[in-house]
Write an enzyme that holds these catalytic residues in place. Structure first.
Site, PDB file in Angstrom:
ATOM      1  N   TYR A 150       0.844  -1.210   0.000  1.00  0.00           N
ATOM      2  CA  TYR A 150       0.000   0.000   0.000  1.00  0.00           C
ATOM      3  C   TYR A 150       0.873   1.253   0.000  1.00  0.00           C
ATOM      4  CZ  TYR A 150      -2.715   3.752   2.263  1.00  0.00           C
ATOM      5  OH  TYR A 150      -3.279   4.959   2.602  1.00  0.00           O
TER       6      TYR A 150
HETATM    7  P1  NAD Z   1     -12.216   5.258   2.459  1.00  0.00           P
HETATM    8  O1  NAD Z   1     -12.069   3.879   1.918  1.00  0.00           O
HETATM    9  O2  NAD Z   1     -13.229   5.485   3.517  1.00  0.00           O
HETATM   10  O3  NAD Z   1     -12.469   6.289   1.266  1.00  0.00           O
HETATM   11  C1  NAD Z   1     -11.899   6.131  -0.018  1.00  0.00           C
HETATM   12  C2  NAD Z   1     -13.046   6.139  -1.033  1.00  0.00           C
HETATM   13  O4  NAD Z   1     -12.483   6.090  -2.353  1.00  0.00           O
HETATM   14  C3  NAD Z   1     -13.968   4.928  -0.911  1.00  0.00           C
HETATM   15  O5  NAD Z   1     -15.302   5.338  -0.646  1.00  0.00           O
HETATM   16  C4  NAD Z   1     -13.860   4.223  -2.265  1.00  0.00           C
HETATM   17  O6  NAD Z   1     -15.081   3.661  -2.712  1.00  0.00           O
HETATM   18  C5  NAD Z   1     -13.371   5.342  -3.169  1.00  0.00           C
HETATM   19  N1  NAD Z   1     -12.620   4.851  -4.334  1.00  0.00           N
HETATM   20  C6  NAD Z   1     -11.585   3.959  -4.333  1.00  0.00           C
HETATM   21  N2  NAD Z   1     -11.162   3.741  -5.588  1.00  0.00           N
HETATM   22  C7  NAD Z   1     -11.918   4.515  -6.412  1.00  0.00           C
HETATM   23  C8  NAD Z   1     -11.970   4.709  -7.805  1.00  0.00           C
HETATM   24  N3  NAD Z   1     -11.170   4.007  -8.632  1.00  0.00           N
HETATM   25  N4  NAD Z   1     -12.889   5.577  -8.319  1.00  0.00           N
HETATM   26  C9  NAD Z   1     -13.734   6.249  -7.508  1.00  0.00           C
HETATM   27  N5  NAD Z   1     -13.746   6.087  -6.153  1.00  0.00           N
HETATM   28  C10 NAD Z   1     -12.851   5.237  -5.612  1.00  0.00           C
HETATM   29  O7  NAD Z   1     -10.753   5.685   2.986  1.00  0.00           O
HETATM   30  P2  NAD Z   1     -10.276   6.919   3.872  1.00  0.00           P
HETATM   31  O8  NAD Z   1      -9.741   6.373   5.144  1.00  0.00           O
HETATM   32  O9  NAD Z   1     -11.339   7.971   3.893  1.00  0.00           O
HETATM   33  O10 NAD Z   1      -9.033   7.427   3.013  1.00  0.00           O
HETATM   34  C11 NAD Z   1      -9.150   8.509   2.090  1.00  0.00           C
HETATM   35  C12 NAD Z   1      -7.770   8.817   1.522  1.00  0.00           C
HETATM   36  O11 NAD Z   1      -6.867   9.178   2.567  1.00  0.00           O
HETATM   37  C13 NAD Z   1      -7.102   7.639   0.789  1.00  0.00           C
HETATM   38  O12 NAD Z   1      -6.414   8.170  -0.317  1.00  0.00           O
HETATM   39  C14 NAD Z   1      -6.109   7.103   1.812  1.00  0.00           C
HETATM   40  O13 NAD Z   1      -5.021   6.453   1.191  1.00  0.00           O
HETATM   41  C15 NAD Z   1      -5.687   8.382   2.502  1.00  0.00           C
HETATM   42  N6  NAD Z   1      -5.193   8.187   3.865  1.00  0.00           N
HETATM   43  C16 NAD Z   1      -6.042   7.757   4.839  1.00  0.00           C
HETATM   44  C17 NAD Z   1      -5.571   7.619   6.141  1.00  0.00           C
HETATM   45  C18 NAD Z   1      -6.441   7.153   7.270  1.00  0.00           C
HETATM   46  O14 NAD Z   1      -5.937   7.008   8.389  1.00  0.00           O
HETATM   47  N7  NAD Z   1      -7.732   6.918   7.051  1.00  0.00           N
HETATM   48  C19 NAD Z   1      -4.232   7.939   6.438  1.00  0.00           C
HETATM   49  C20 NAD Z   1      -3.395   8.329   5.396  1.00  0.00           C
HETATM   50  C21 NAD Z   1      -3.892   8.494   4.116  1.00  0.00           C
HETATM   51  C1  UGA Z   2      -3.835   4.026   8.781  1.00  0.00           C
HETATM   52  C2  UGA Z   2      -4.771   3.909   7.574  1.00  0.00           C
HETATM   53  O1  UGA Z   2      -5.542   2.726   7.662  1.00  0.00           O
HETATM   54  C3  UGA Z   2      -4.030   3.911   6.266  1.00  0.00           C
HETATM   55  O2  UGA Z   2      -4.967   4.023   5.220  1.00  0.00           O
HETATM   56  C4  UGA Z   2      -3.111   5.090   6.263  1.00  0.00           C
HETATM   57  O3  UGA Z   2      -2.440   5.249   5.084  1.00  0.00           O
HETATM   58  C5  UGA Z   2      -2.165   5.052   7.435  1.00  0.00           C
HETATM   59  O4  UGA Z   2      -2.952   5.098   8.628  1.00  0.00           O
HETATM   60  C6  UGA Z   2      -1.250   6.241   7.456  1.00  0.00           C
HETATM   61  O5  UGA Z   2      -1.022   6.844   8.510  1.00  0.00           O
HETATM   62  O6  UGA Z   2      -0.713   6.563   6.412  1.00  0.00           O
HETATM   63  P1  UGA Z   2      -2.720   2.280  10.388  1.00  0.00           P
HETATM   64  O7  UGA Z   2      -1.712   3.155  11.063  1.00  0.00           O
HETATM   65  O8  UGA Z   2      -2.384   0.843  10.215  1.00  0.00           O
HETATM   66  O9  UGA Z   2      -3.079   2.825   8.933  1.00  0.00           O
HETATM   67  O10 UGA Z   2      -4.073   2.503  11.173  1.00  0.00           O
HETATM   68  P2  UGA Z   2      -4.947   1.595  12.126  1.00  0.00           P
HETATM   69  O11 UGA Z   2      -5.719   0.581  11.384  1.00  0.00           O
HETATM   70  O12 UGA Z   2      -5.743   2.518  12.973  1.00  0.00           O
HETATM   71  O13 UGA Z   2      -3.871   0.785  13.008  1.00  0.00           O
HETATM   72  C7  UGA Z   2      -3.100   1.405  14.028  1.00  0.00           C
HETATM   73  C8  UGA Z   2      -2.317   0.309  14.749  1.00  0.00           C
HETATM   74  O14 UGA Z   2      -3.246  -0.546  15.436  1.00  0.00           O
HETATM   75  C9  UGA Z   2      -1.507  -0.590  13.829  1.00  0.00           C
HETATM   76  O15 UGA Z   2      -0.265  -0.884  14.410  1.00  0.00           O
HETATM   77  C10 UGA Z   2      -2.334  -1.877  13.752  1.00  0.00           C
HETATM   78  O16 UGA Z   2      -1.582  -3.053  13.567  1.00  0.00           O
HETATM   79  C11 UGA Z   2      -3.000  -1.896  15.096  1.00  0.00           C
HETATM   80  N1  UGA Z   2      -4.278  -2.650  15.054  1.00  0.00           N
HETATM   81  C12 UGA Z   2      -5.214  -2.356  14.136  1.00  0.00           C
HETATM   82  C13 UGA Z   2      -4.475  -3.641  15.970  1.00  0.00           C
HETATM   83  O17 UGA Z   2      -3.604  -3.930  16.816  1.00  0.00           O
HETATM   84  N2  UGA Z   2      -5.670  -4.309  15.948  1.00  0.00           N
HETATM   85  C14 UGA Z   2      -6.649  -4.036  15.045  1.00  0.00           C
HETATM   86  O18 UGA Z   2      -7.711  -4.674  15.072  1.00  0.00           O
HETATM   87  C15 UGA Z   2      -6.419  -3.015  14.111  1.00  0.00           C
END
Ligand code: NAD
Ligand code: UGA
Length: 313
Positions: A150
């Site tokens: 990813y």
């Molecule tokens: P999410 O899955 O809730 O939202 C992403 C949305 O994009 C989904 O609803 C999905 O259906 C849509 N999507 C995916 N592929 C598509 C495509 N080809 N065409 C149109 N729509 C599409 O995820 P999120 O947590 O809201 O993440 C949003 C963005 O932020 C992502 O780019 C993710 O990589 C980035 N991000 C998230 C986190 C986090 O902690 N949630 C951290 C770092 C970066």
């Molecule tokens: C999150 C988002 O899911 C990614 O999309 C994003 O890109 C990433 O942050 C980011 O910062 O860039 P992550 O840090 O793995 O990824 O977020 P969580 O799913 O909240 O996990 C946090 C920690 O909790 C991780 O170490 C994970 O292994 C742990 N975890 C998660 C558990 O121990 N148990 C669980 O059920 C889920």
């Protein structure tokens, strides 16, 4: 008021951002294809307030296949959030979908955007996962070493943004978000899973010893950072967007136990491949150039997320 495009608009962060943009008086075009990374109903629910707003227009479109040019007609700013998120699920056969949704979809968007006369900013949602592990607060110049597939796709897309900026002057800014939490958080993410399991008295899977740490960032701070990046005069910049709190998973669980008044049943499992041990944002650059200042501390953010999840019961 401007015409703004939010890709990934039915998702956790995209829907929260689109709501704020509507409240600020803009016209918002939302695009999403309801990828099956989680339940479509949950994503449709994210759109329920938006779909009642006259200045919001939703298009169910897949950026991998859609004709992009009509989607960008008259658009001033693109907030590009569409992607397949999730670090631990990006191994094996699923990698192909990560390549398509994260790299190819971004390339198609950039390729079309470079012909646009109306676009004055593109804000790309990058990720802390481009770095791999971190030993302390980390700045943007630190050489990226992603340790998950990813992370590789998020870095590739970020680099595409940079090269479209360098070669064609496309006004792109990339924001590296650090583990985002709050209402609507994806059900595969730690806070959502832990709160749900504490409330239903089920064992919580904890990957590793729970001593891994994250720079947890509340979703409203991420929304603010996007809006600041859209307004900023700079382009071609990359910013860390972190929060106020740097905590371990074990510390987070203790806060959740206190706030729910329930004991967590902890099930410690082996660490997951691709999971960095620590993430930690140095946000000085975003503070200086964007005037970004995170405001939500962890206690307040967790309380809001617990309140939201309780409505599901
Ligand atoms: P999410 O899955 O809730 O939202 C992403 C949305 O994009 C989904 O609803 C999905 O259906 C849509 N999507 C995916 N592929 C598509 C495509 N080809 N065409 C149109 N729509 C599409 O995820 P999120 O947590 O809201 O993440 C949003 C963005 O932020 C992502 O780019 C993710 O990589 C980035 N991000 C998230 C986190 C986090 O902690 N949630 C951290 C770092 C970066
Ligand atoms: C999150 C988002 O899911 C990614 O999309 C994003 O890109 C990433 O942050 C980011 O910062 O860039 P992550 O840090 O793995 O990824 O977020 P969580 O799913 O909240 O996990 C946090 C920690 O909790 C991780 O170490 C994970 O292994 C742990 N975890 C998660 C558990 O121990 N148990 C669980 O059920 C889920």
């Amino acid at each position: 008021m401007a015409k703004l495009l939010v890709t990934g608009c039915a998702g956790f962060i995209g829907s929260t951002l689109a709501e704020q943009l509507i409240k600020e008086g803009h016209t918002v075009i939302g695009i999403d294809c309801f990828r099956s990374n989680y339940d479509r109903n949950r994503k449709e629910r994210n759109l329920s307030w938006l779909s009642q707003q006259p200045r919001f227009h939703f298009l169910e479109q897949d950026l991998i296949t859609a004709e992009i040019s009509p989607l960008l007609d008259g658009v001033n700013v693109i907030f590009h959030l569409a992607a397949l998120p999730g670090v631990r699920t990006s191994w094996g056969a699923d990698f192909r979908s990560y390549v398509d949704n994260n790299i190819l979809a971004t390339q198609r968007l950039l390729e079309t955007a470079k012909e646009s006369k109306s676009i004055n900013k593109i804000v790309y949602s990058s990720s802390s996962s481009v770095y791999g592990g971190m030993n302390g607060p980390t700045i943007e110049d630190h050489t990226p070493h992603p340790i998950s597939p990813y992370g590789v796709t998020k870095l590739s897309a970020e680099q595409l943004c940079q090269l479209y900026h360098i070669n064609f002057g496309l006004p792109v800014q990339s924001l590296r978000y650090f583990t985002v939490f709050g209402p609507r958080q994806r059900p595969d993410m730690a806070f959502h899973r832990i709160i749900t399991r504490i409330l239903t008295e089920q064992p919580i899977p904890i990957y590793g010893d729970g001593e891994q740490s994250r720079d947890f960032t509340f979703v409203d701070d991420i929304v603010t950072a996007n809006i600041l990046a859209a307004h900023a005069p700079s382009s071609g910049e990359i910013f860390n967007i972190g929060g106020i709190s740097h905590l371990t998973v074990n510390e987070v669980i203790t806060i959740m136990e206190k706030q729910t008044g329930k004991k967590a049943l902890k099930n410690y499992l082996p660490p997951q491949p691709g999971d960095p041990k620590h993430t930690w944002a140095d946000i000085s650059k975003a503070k200086k150039l964007l005037r970004y200042e995170p405001t939500f501390d962890i206690e307040k953010g967790i309380a809001l997320q617990i309140e939201e999840i309780k409505k599901d019961f």
